[in-house]
Design an enzyme around this catalytic site. Structure first.
Site, PDB file in Angstrom:
ATOM      1  N   GLU A  59     -54.686  64.148 -76.174  1.00 25.64           N
ATOM      2  CA  GLU A  59     -54.503  62.833 -75.570  1.00 25.64           C
ATOM      3  C   GLU A  59     -54.686  62.894 -74.054  1.00 25.64           C
ATOM      4  O   GLU A  59     -55.258  61.985 -73.454  1.00 25.64           O
ATOM      5  CB  GLU A  59     -53.116  62.289 -75.920  1.00 25.64           C
ATOM      6  CG  GLU A  59     -52.927  61.942 -77.387  1.00 25.64           C
ATOM      7  CD  GLU A  59     -52.691  63.167 -78.265  1.00 25.64           C
ATOM      8  OE1 GLU A  59     -52.763  63.048 -79.502  1.00 25.64           O
ATOM      9  OE2 GLU A  59     -52.451  64.274 -77.702  1.00 25.64           O
ATOM     10  N   PRO A 273     -58.677  78.766 -80.591  1.00 29.43           N
ATOM     11  CA  PRO A 273     -57.581  78.181 -81.378  1.00 29.43           C
ATOM     12  C   PRO A 273     -56.921  77.014 -80.646  1.00 29.43           C
ATOM     13  O   PRO A 273     -56.829  77.005 -79.413  1.00 29.43           O
ATOM     14  CB  PRO A 273     -56.603  79.345 -81.551  1.00 29.43           C
ATOM     15  CG  PRO A 273     -57.441  80.575 -81.364  1.00 29.43           C
ATOM     16  CD  PRO A 273     -58.461  80.188 -80.332  1.00 29.43           C
ATOM     17  N   ARG A 274     -56.473  76.046 -81.414  1.00 28.91           N
ATOM     18  CA  ARG A 274     -55.861  74.859 -80.841  1.00 28.91           C
ATOM     19  C   ARG A 274     -54.537  75.170 -80.146  1.00 28.91           C
ATOM     20  O   ARG A 274     -54.249  74.638 -79.080  1.00 28.91           O
ATOM     21  CB  ARG A 274     -55.628  73.831 -81.964  1.00 28.91           C
ATOM     22  CG  ARG A 274     -54.897  72.560 -81.549  1.00 28.91           C
ATOM     23  CD  ARG A 274     -55.786  71.646 -80.753  1.00 28.91           C
ATOM     24  NE  ARG A 274     -55.188  70.345 -80.558  1.00 28.91           N
ATOM     25  CZ  ARG A 274     -55.769  69.357 -79.908  1.00 28.91           C
ATOM     26  NH1 ARG A 274     -56.976  69.527 -79.399  1.00 28.91           N
ATOM     27  NH2 ARG A 274     -55.176  68.192 -79.750  1.00 28.91           N
ATOM     28  N   GLU A 316     -60.403  75.438 -70.834  1.00 30.15           N
ATOM     29  CA  GLU A 316     -61.790  75.882 -70.674  1.00 30.15           C
ATOM     30  C   GLU A 316     -62.683  75.456 -71.826  1.00 30.15           C
ATOM     31  O   GLU A 316     -63.818  75.952 -71.944  1.00 30.15           O
ATOM     32  CB  GLU A 316     -61.836  77.408 -70.554  1.00 30.15           C
ATOM     33  CG  GLU A 316     -61.177  77.957 -69.310  1.00 30.15           C
ATOM     34  CD  GLU A 316     -61.479  79.433 -69.123  1.00 30.15           C
ATOM     35  OE1 GLU A 316     -62.188  79.761 -68.143  1.00 30.15           O
ATOM     36  OE2 GLU A 316     -61.039  80.248 -69.953  1.00 30.15           O
ATOM     37  N   ASN A 340     -61.557  66.087 -81.529  1.00 27.38           N
ATOM     38  CA  ASN A 340     -62.489  65.229 -80.809  1.00 27.38           C
ATOM     39  C   ASN A 340     -63.919  65.781 -80.831  1.00 27.38           C
ATOM     40  O   ASN A 340     -64.250  66.730 -80.117  1.00 27.38           O
ATOM     41  CB  ASN A 340     -62.021  65.052 -79.371  1.00 27.38           C
ATOM     42  CG  ASN A 340     -62.804  63.984 -78.638  1.00 27.38           C
ATOM     43  OD1 ASN A 340     -63.737  63.394 -79.186  1.00 27.38           O
ATOM     44  ND2 ASN A 340     -62.422  63.712 -77.411  1.00 27.38           N
ATOM     45  N   LEU A 342     -66.469  64.314 -79.690  1.00 23.45           N
ATOM     46  CA  LEU A 342     -67.246  63.836 -78.546  1.00 23.45           C
ATOM     47  C   LEU A 342     -67.369  64.875 -77.441  1.00 23.45           C
ATOM     48  O   LEU A 342     -68.317  64.827 -76.643  1.00 23.45           O
ATOM     49  CB  LEU A 342     -66.612  62.563 -77.975  1.00 23.45           C
ATOM     50  CG  LEU A 342     -66.606  61.340 -78.883  1.00 23.45           C
ATOM     51  CD1 LEU A 342     -65.900  60.193 -78.201  1.00 23.45           C
ATOM     52  CD2 LEU A 342     -68.025  60.946 -79.269  1.00 23.45           C
ATOM     53  N   GLU A 343     -66.410  65.790 -77.349  1.00 23.50           N
ATOM     54  CA  GLU A 343     -66.434  66.765 -76.252  1.00 23.50           C
ATOM     55  C   GLU A 343     -67.731  67.580 -76.247  1.00 23.50           C
ATOM     56  O   GLU A 343     -68.410  67.639 -75.212  1.00 23.50           O
ATOM     57  CB  GLU A 343     -65.205  67.670 -76.333  1.00 23.50           C
ATOM     58  CG  GLU A 343     -63.912  66.951 -76.017  1.00 23.50           C
ATOM     59  CD  GLU A 343     -62.711  67.880 -76.085  1.00 23.50           C
ATOM     60  OE1 GLU A 343     -62.284  68.364 -75.022  1.00 23.50           O
ATOM     61  OE2 GLU A 343     -62.212  68.128 -77.197  1.00 23.50           O
TER      62      GLU A 343
END
Length: 434
Positions: A59, A273-274, A316, A340, A342-343
């Site tokens: 977000e 990793p997230r 990064e 996302n 779109l990145e």
């Protein structure tokens, strides 16, 4: 206090032991845990304050153009950012440090207090914002009530309500209706999102469809330059970058990489990793499966023998996507709703994803229609898609360009959002947000 909010608050107090354990885990040493109770918030920005709450990392990244637009349009205001998670706090600090010095002093990050009635009141009494902004679906009943009691206008920006979230909130409709009654303006991403918010109780006359702020991407010139440098350092090998991967997903990606290596033995997989708490776990998984691994956090070089590069750092992702030829966006081969897409598209990279994209269906649709996004449903299908991209770089480049054009064409939500907020915050300075 109406009965829905009273019942909700009773449940929160009953869950206090569990919530306290979660707070202990989701913490940054330089922050006081008392911020979760609306205390130890000093120092705050000087002058009138705009408060923006974002749940976590994703977000905050999506909100960055809005944050920078607010700083430009309201030079006399400070901006308080709040998040729920420790990773969100780290991302906020990175964002603050990226700003020019004149804006950096106007940006402050704190943890959002828990939605207990007392904590919400203390937070609002201390911050006294001129405007409260909640990003996407951050609807906290007691905080919204505290805003209303203090006369603070509230806007939900980039308003998103997936079908799954809508079904969950429907079970608590009286509570959500009372919370949404405190919203002065809801800027929805799409007409479908707006309709779902209205069905939950948000006033139709307080709802607008402005589009998704996720299409408002910052300049990627620096990321592209740094990504090109990294790709050169890695020897110009075929590189695919798996961003925002989740628990259970890396095993599937390594299976795909093993199949890809049969056709392109020099291919390099970059795994991002997230969640930082999983960095060591993913490193062990790679080594246990026999891969030659380098870790970015330890400044280990990528050599000709490196199979997997673990990007165990924060902030990064854009640079790493730019360093690859193909991007895979995680949280999608496992049923978690995706991340996302779109990145990497904004960087001109062809994008791959799994079948689970419920949380980003609205932004994925135009990419799918343009042929810039490919969905796969298994490690084998992922490997086959990667082989096609590496075997036909001209077609891969065409798909990447198509994605870039989609992102560029969908822009405009930022201007519409800032113009809508100008009706809630008096006397803004009119400055171009281009």
């Amino acid at each position: 206090m109406g009965w829905p909010r009273f019942a909700y608050s009773v449940v929160l107090y009953a869950l206090s032991p569990l919530i306290t354990w979660r707070i202990w885990r989701e913490q940054v040493p330089t922050y006081s845990r008392l911020q979760r109770l609306g205390m130890r918030l000093d120092p705050l920005p000087a002058g009138p304050t705009i408060w923006l709450h974002c749940a976590s990392v994703g977000e905050l990244r999506a909100a960055r153009p809005l944050i920078e637009g607010l700083l430009q349009r309201y030079p006399a205001h400070g901006l308080l950012l709040t998040t729920m998670t420790a990773t969100g706090a780290q991302q906020a600090l990175t964002l603050i440090n990226d700003q020019p010095e004149r804006d950096r002093v106007r940006l402050v990050h704190r943890f959002l207090p828990l939605d207990y009635p007392g904590a919400a009141k203390r937070f609002m009494a201390r911050v006294t914002p001129a405007l409260a902004l909640l990003f996407e679906t951050e609807l906290w009943p007691n905080l919204l009530n505290a805003c209303s009691r203090q006369g603070v206008p509230v806007a939900v920006v980039n308003g998103r309500l997936s079908p799954r979230a809508f079904a969950r909130y429907q079970r608590w409709r009286p509570l959500m209706a009372s919370a949404l009654a405190n919203v002065s303006w809801l800027a929805a991403k799409s007409s479908a999102d707006a309709e779902r918010f209205n069905r939950l109780g948000c006033r139709v006359d307080a709802t607008s469809v402005v589009g998704s702020l996720k299409f408002e991407m910052p300049s990627h010139d620096k990321a592209l330059e740094e990504g090109e440098r990294l790709h050169y350092q890695w020897g110009g090998r075929p590189v695919w970058v798996a961003g925002s991967t989740r628990d259970g997903e890396e095993t599937l990606l390594l299976q795909a990489h093993r199949q890809l290596a049969k056709r392109h033995p020099d291919a390099l997989l970059v795994v991002v990793p997230r969640h930082p708490k999983r960095f060591d776990e993913v490193a062990r998984l790679c080594r246990d499966e026999g891969w030659s691994l380098s870790r970015r956090s330890q400044q280990q070089p990528v050599t000709a023998q490196t199979d997997v590069y673990l990007a165990d750092t924060l902030g990064e992702l854009a640079v790493l996507y730019a360093a690859g030829s193909v991007a895979y966006v995680g949280g999608s081969l496992v049923p978690l709703g995706g991340h996302n897409v779109l990145e990497p598209a904004a960087l001109g990279r062809p994008v791959l994803t799994g079948p689970s994209l419920e949380n980003f269906a609205d932004v994925a649709e135009p990419l799918l229609m343009a042929g810039a996004l490919t969905q796969v449903d298994s490690p084998t299908a992922l490997a086959e898609a990667l082989v096609r991209h590496f075997d036909d770089p001209v077609e891969a480049q065409r798909q990447g360009q198509a994605g870039y054009e989609v992102v560029k064409a969908q822009a405009g939500a930022l201007t519409r959002t800032l113009d809508g907020l100008a009706r809630l915050l008096p006397q803004p300075r009119s400055v171009s947000t281009d």
